[in-house]
Design a protein around this motif. Structure first.
Motif, PDB file in Angstrom:
ATOM      1  N   LYS A  61      33.994  38.166  30.481  1.00 24.13           N
ATOM      2  CA  LYS A  61      34.885  37.121  30.975  1.00 24.13           C
ATOM      3  C   LYS A  61      34.546  36.778  32.423  1.00 24.13           C
ATOM      4  O   LYS A  61      34.341  37.664  33.254  1.00 24.13           O
ATOM      5  CB  LYS A  61      36.336  37.595  30.886  1.00 24.13           C
ATOM      6  N   LEU A  62      34.482  35.473  32.740  1.00 26.49           N
ATOM      7  CA  LEU A  62      34.245  35.050  34.111  1.00 26.49           C
ATOM      8  C   LEU A  62      35.453  35.359  34.980  1.00 26.49           C
ATOM      9  O   LEU A  62      36.598  35.135  34.578  1.00 26.49           O
ATOM     10  CB  LEU A  62      33.935  33.555  34.175  1.00 26.49           C
ATOM     11  N   VAL A  63      35.206  35.865  36.168  1.00 27.93           N
ATOM     12  CA  VAL A  63      36.265  36.160  37.129  1.00 27.93           C
ATOM     13  C   VAL A  63      36.493  34.923  37.996  1.00 27.93           C
ATOM     14  O   VAL A  63      35.553  34.401  38.588  1.00 27.93           O
ATOM     15  CB  VAL A  63      35.883  37.369  38.007  1.00 27.93           C
ATOM     16  N   THR A  64      37.726  34.463  38.058  1.00 27.39           N
ATOM     17  CA  THR A  64      38.002  33.200  38.758  1.00 27.39           C
ATOM     18  C   THR A  64      38.867  33.359  40.004  1.00 27.39           C
ATOM     19  O   THR A  64      39.206  32.366  40.645  1.00 27.39           O
ATOM     20  CB  THR A  64      38.694  32.208  37.805  1.00 27.39           C
ATOM     21  N   CYS A  65      39.239  34.594  40.360  1.00 29.79           N
ATOM     22  CA  CYS A  65      40.180  34.773  41.467  1.00 29.79           C
ATOM     23  C   CYS A  65      39.525  35.169  42.789  1.00 29.79           C
ATOM     24  O   CYS A  65      40.223  35.495  43.753  1.00 29.79           O
ATOM     25  CB  CYS A  65      41.252  35.797  41.083  1.00 29.79           C
ATOM     26  N   ILE A  66      38.186  35.158  42.842  1.00 32.04           N
ATOM     27  CA  ILE A  66      37.491  35.438  44.099  1.00 32.04           C
ATOM     28  C   ILE A  66      36.914  34.123  44.614  1.00 32.04           C
ATOM     29  O   ILE A  66      35.955  33.593  44.034  1.00 32.04           O
ATOM     30  CB  ILE A  66      36.376  36.481  43.927  1.00 32.04           C
ATOM     31  N   PRO A  67      37.468  33.547  45.666  1.00 32.87           N
ATOM     32  CA  PRO A  67      37.012  32.253  46.171  1.00 32.87           C
ATOM     33  C   PRO A  67      35.507  32.246  46.465  1.00 32.87           C
ATOM     34  O   PRO A  67      34.983  33.162  47.095  1.00 32.87           O
ATOM     35  CB  PRO A  67      37.820  32.066  47.462  1.00 32.87           C
ATOM     36  N   GLY A  68      34.842  31.233  45.973  1.00 35.98           N
ATOM     37  CA  GLY A  68      33.408  31.101  46.186  1.00 35.98           C
ATOM     38  C   GLY A  68      32.562  31.742  45.119  1.00 35.98           C
ATOM     39  O   GLY A  68      31.365  31.481  45.027  1.00 35.98           O
ATOM     40  N   GLU A 106      45.756  39.950  39.106  1.00 34.15           N
ATOM     41  CA  GLU A 106      45.405  38.975  38.074  1.00 34.15           C
ATOM     42  C   GLU A 106      45.126  39.639  36.724  1.00 34.15           C
ATOM     43  O   GLU A 106      44.799  38.967  35.750  1.00 34.15           O
ATOM     44  CB  GLU A 106      44.165  38.184  38.511  1.00 34.15           C
ATOM     45  N   GLY A 107      45.218  40.969  36.677  1.00 36.13           N
ATOM     46  CA  GLY A 107      45.008  41.676  35.424  1.00 36.13           C
ATOM     47  C   GLY A 107      43.553  41.841  35.027  1.00 36.13           C
ATOM     48  O   GLY A 107      43.250  42.215  33.888  1.00 36.13           O
ATOM     49  N   GLU A 108      42.639  41.584  35.967  1.00 35.25           N
ATOM     50  CA  GLU A 108      41.210  41.743  35.666  1.00 35.25           C
ATOM     51  C   GLU A 108      40.791  43.209  35.709  1.00 35.25           C
ATOM     52  O   GLU A 108      39.798  43.598  35.092  1.00 35.25           O
ATOM     53  CB  GLU A 108      40.365  40.939  36.660  1.00 35.25           C
ATOM     54  N   VAL A 109      41.541  44.017  36.450  1.00 38.88           N
ATOM     55  CA  VAL A 109      41.278  45.455  36.575  1.00 38.88           C
ATOM     56  C   VAL A 109      42.526  46.207  36.143  1.00 38.88           C
ATOM     57  O   VAL A 109      43.628  45.894  36.630  1.00 38.88           O
ATOM     58  CB  VAL A 109      40.900  45.825  38.024  1.00 38.88           C
ATOM     59  N   PRO A 110      42.394  47.165  35.219  1.00 34.16           N
ATOM     60  CA  PRO A 110      41.183  47.663  34.553  1.00 34.16           C
ATOM     61  C   PRO A 110      40.480  46.587  33.713  1.00 34.16           C
ATOM     62  O   PRO A 110      41.125  45.679  33.197  1.00 34.16           O
ATOM     63  CB  PRO A 110      41.697  48.798  33.664  1.00 34.16           C
ATOM     64  N   LEU A 111      39.159  46.745  33.583  1.00 35.24           N
ATOM     65  CA  LEU A 111      38.352  45.757  32.878  1.00 35.24           C
ATOM     66  C   LEU A 111      38.634  45.796  31.383  1.00 35.24           C
ATOM     67  O   LEU A 111      38.810  46.856  30.798  1.00 35.24           O
ATOM     68  CB  LEU A 111      36.870  46.028  33.137  1.00 35.24           C
ATOM     69  N   GLN A 112      38.651  44.615  30.775  1.00 39.10           N
ATOM     70  CA  GLN A 112      38.858  44.520  29.325  1.00 39.10           C
ATOM     71  C   GLN A 112      37.714  43.750  28.680  1.00 39.10           C
ATOM     72  O   GLN A 112      36.839  44.334  28.068  1.00 39.10           O
ATOM     73  CB  GLN A 112      40.223  43.867  29.049  1.00 39.10           C
ATOM     74  N   ARG A 126      31.037  37.930  36.237  1.00 37.71           N
ATOM     75  CA  ARG A 126      31.797  38.323  35.057  1.00 37.71           C
ATOM     76  C   ARG A 126      32.474  39.656  35.376  1.00 37.71           C
ATOM     77  O   ARG A 126      32.177  40.284  36.393  1.00 37.71           O
ATOM     78  CB  ARG A 126      30.862  38.498  33.859  1.00 37.71           C
ATOM     79  N   CYS A 127      33.346  40.082  34.503  1.00 35.83           N
ATOM     80  CA  CYS A 127      34.013  41.369  34.747  1.00 35.83           C
ATOM     81  C   CYS A 127      33.005  42.504  34.869  1.00 35.83           C
ATOM     82  O   CYS A 127      33.178  43.415  35.685  1.00 35.83           O
ATOM     83  CB  CYS A 127      35.006  41.662  33.621  1.00 35.83           C
ATOM     84  N   ARG A 128      31.931  42.460  34.093  1.00 33.97           N
ATOM     85  CA  ARG A 128      30.930  43.526  34.150  1.00 33.97           C
ATOM     86  C   ARG A 128      30.134  43.501  35.455  1.00 33.97           C
ATOM     87  O   ARG A 128      29.406  44.452  35.752  1.00 33.97           O
ATOM     88  CB  ARG A 128      30.002  43.464  32.951  1.00 33.97           C
ATOM     89  N   ASP A 129      30.261  42.417  36.227  1.00 32.70           N
ATOM     90  CA  ASP A 129      29.530  42.304  37.489  1.00 32.70           C
ATOM     91  C   ASP A 129      30.362  42.704  38.693  1.00 32.70           C
ATOM     92  O   ASP A 129      29.868  42.671  39.821  1.00 32.70           O
ATOM     93  CB  ASP A 129      29.052  40.858  37.691  1.00 32.70           C
ATOM     94  N   LEU A 130      31.618  43.058  38.482  1.00 31.55           N
ATOM     95  CA  LEU A 130      32.468  43.482  39.586  1.00 31.55           C
ATOM     96  C   LEU A 130      31.993  44.832  40.119  1.00 31.55           C
ATOM     97  O   LEU A 130      31.290  45.574  39.422  1.00 31.55           O
ATOM     98  CB  LEU A 130      33.921  43.584  39.119  1.00 31.55           C
TER      99      LEU A 130
END
Length: 480
Positions: free
Chosen positions: A169-176, A159-165, A182-186
């Protein structure tokens, strides 16, 4: 021969060589041995030599006669400067060879019923288990929420979330978790410069391999992480949630069997505790002290240490600060760090206390402690939650990024100070935790702490799940 007493099930433990991983696995090993199972606990040779001096092995073997320690190589030379990250490339390849050799030599005189392996050693251990026809149970020493996030690392890359930019930004591709992370919380392993990073690939491969395990064991309790545990149940045939393990051990071993401390005090593994801090805490008013400890792995610069110290002092609250001998970066190459520590200890008099290591469980359960400034390691969060002590989280690596977000935004039992290290921020966070937002946070924390305590009591969810795990292991002997 007909009257020969049957041998108890034999469980082999293989933890990842880091304190936060060894502690809960050692607690489970003790619990299974207490239940009458034979246990072999295998550490790397490096950890084995560090661990044994902290354990009264004679007392341990008297209490747990079916318990045994063994060691295997970690693939690195003896004097290698081992870190949490540089152990990954070597441990996997070295483990499978050493474990297979051990199964046909050191352990050949007994039948191995099953292997309980650290989740991030699944690839090598499951492979060995499959070769010898031995069931492997994966023990993930992370939270359920971070474990679930790790199963979506490949998706994050796609989904292009990693590498972090965009870190916020809220991450929406992890169900639940669509509206949580947010990206900083991964997980900390997502903070890489390229998607082909070898450590990130290691974790992706270990998550895939873990799916080949016959069950998943988690050091958590159902009431805390039920929605995510339900998600994980779609991936594993069986899940055993048996935390907080330190509290379950106290209930089943210390209280019911012997009031004396366990022979293997998990709070002192690898580090010598300074118990003078308990005497100091006796002199402090109820809920007045902030306990600050950033775990066994994190390294800080002198500037960061000073920001934390000034923030604690400026808050006006008494504090107990842990500064490990190896906490400050550059201590070995310069005398400045040693001098800094001496100066801080002198300047702390009348404001608090600085120690090199503390008996954390005992500190958190002390009536004088009202808050915990922590790195957000999972063992620390469980210990703080069970003790009913609200937290300020300053995560550094690994699962701590996810944990700190859940502490503040999902469980609401503390505050998240992620990616900030300025004295003004520390001061404000401490004041918020101890004064401004305390009533609001404690209303939630008191309820969560009660759930944690009930979960390990007889009839509680974790107590029952441990019984089910023991039954499952016993049933495996009929299949051998």
């Amino acid at each position: 021969m007909e009257n020969q007493k049957p041998q108890p099930p034999h469980v082999v433990f293989l933890p990842f060589p880091a304190l936060g991983h060894i502690k809960p696995m050692l607690k489970l090993a003790e619990l299974l041995s207490h239940a009458g199972l034979q246990v072999t606990f295998i550490n790397t040779q490096h950890i084995h030599h560090l661990l044994l001096p902290s354990i009264d092995t004679d007392a341990l073997y008297r209490r747990f006669p079916n318990f045994n320690f063994l060691s295997i190589p970690d693939g690195l030379p003896p004097h290698h400067p081992r870190t949490f990250l540089n152990i990954f490339p070597s441990i996997s390849s070295a483990t499978v060879t050493a474990l297979c050799h051990m199964l046909v030599s050191d352990l050949s005189c007994t039948t191995t019923t099953c292997i309980i392996a650290d989740g991030i050693m699944s690839s090598s251990v499951v492979t060995a288990g499959e070769e010898f026809g031995i069931p492997v149970l994966a023990f993930r020493t992370f939270s359920a929420c971070c474990t679930w996030a790790n199963f979506h690392l490949s998706k994050l890359i796609e989904e292009g979330e990693v590498p972090l930019q965009d870190m916020d930004k809220l991450v929406t591709c992890i169900p639940g978790l669509e509206n949580v992370l947010r990206c900083r919380d991964l997980p900390g392993i997502c903070r890489v410069e390229r998607a082909e990073d070898p450590i990130l690939e290691f974790f992706i491969n270990e998550a895939k391999a873990m799916l080949r395990a016959s069950a998943l064991i988690l050091n958590t309790f159902d009431e805390l992480e039920a929605p995510i545990i339900s998600k994980l149940s779609s991936l594993f045939p069986k899940i055993y949630t048996i935390g907080p393990l330190h509290a379950l051990s106290n209930v089943r071993i210390n209280v019911n069997d012997d009031p004396s401390p366990l022979a293997s005090s998990s709070t002192s593994i690898l580090w010598k505790e300074d118990k003078d801090c308990i005497t100091w805490l006796h002199s402090q008013p109820s809920k007045s002290v902030v306990f600050a400890s950033l775990g066994s792995i994190a390294s800080l610069t002198q500037e960061q240490i000073l920001e934390f110290w000034h923030g604690l002092v400026d808050s006006g609250k008494s504090f107990l600060l842990v500064i490990r001998p190896d906490l400050i970066i550059g201590e070995d190459s310069s005398g400045n760090s040693a001098q800094l520590l001496t100066d801080l200890q002198e300047r702390t008099k009348g404001k608090g206390m600085i120690v090199s290591w503390a008996p954390q469980e005992q500190v958190l359960s002390h009536p004088a402690v009202g808050g915990f400034l922590t790195h957000g390691g999972w063992n620390s969060i469980l210990e703080s939650t069970h003790a009913g002590v609200p937290m300020i989280c300053w995560p550094v690596i690994s699962d701590q990024q996810v944990n700190s977000r859940f502490v503040s935004e999902v469980w609401r039992v503390g505050l998240d100070m992620k990616d900030r290290c300025e004295r003004g921020v520390v001061e404000k966070m401490v004041r918020d935790l101890m004064e401004v937002k305390r009533d609001e946070i404690m209303k939630v924390m008191d309820g969560v702490a009660e759930q944690a305590r009930k979960s390990v009591e007889e009839g509680g969810s974790s107590y029952r799940n441990l019984e089910l795990l023991i039954q499952e292991i016993r049933s495996m002997t009929t299949l051998i």
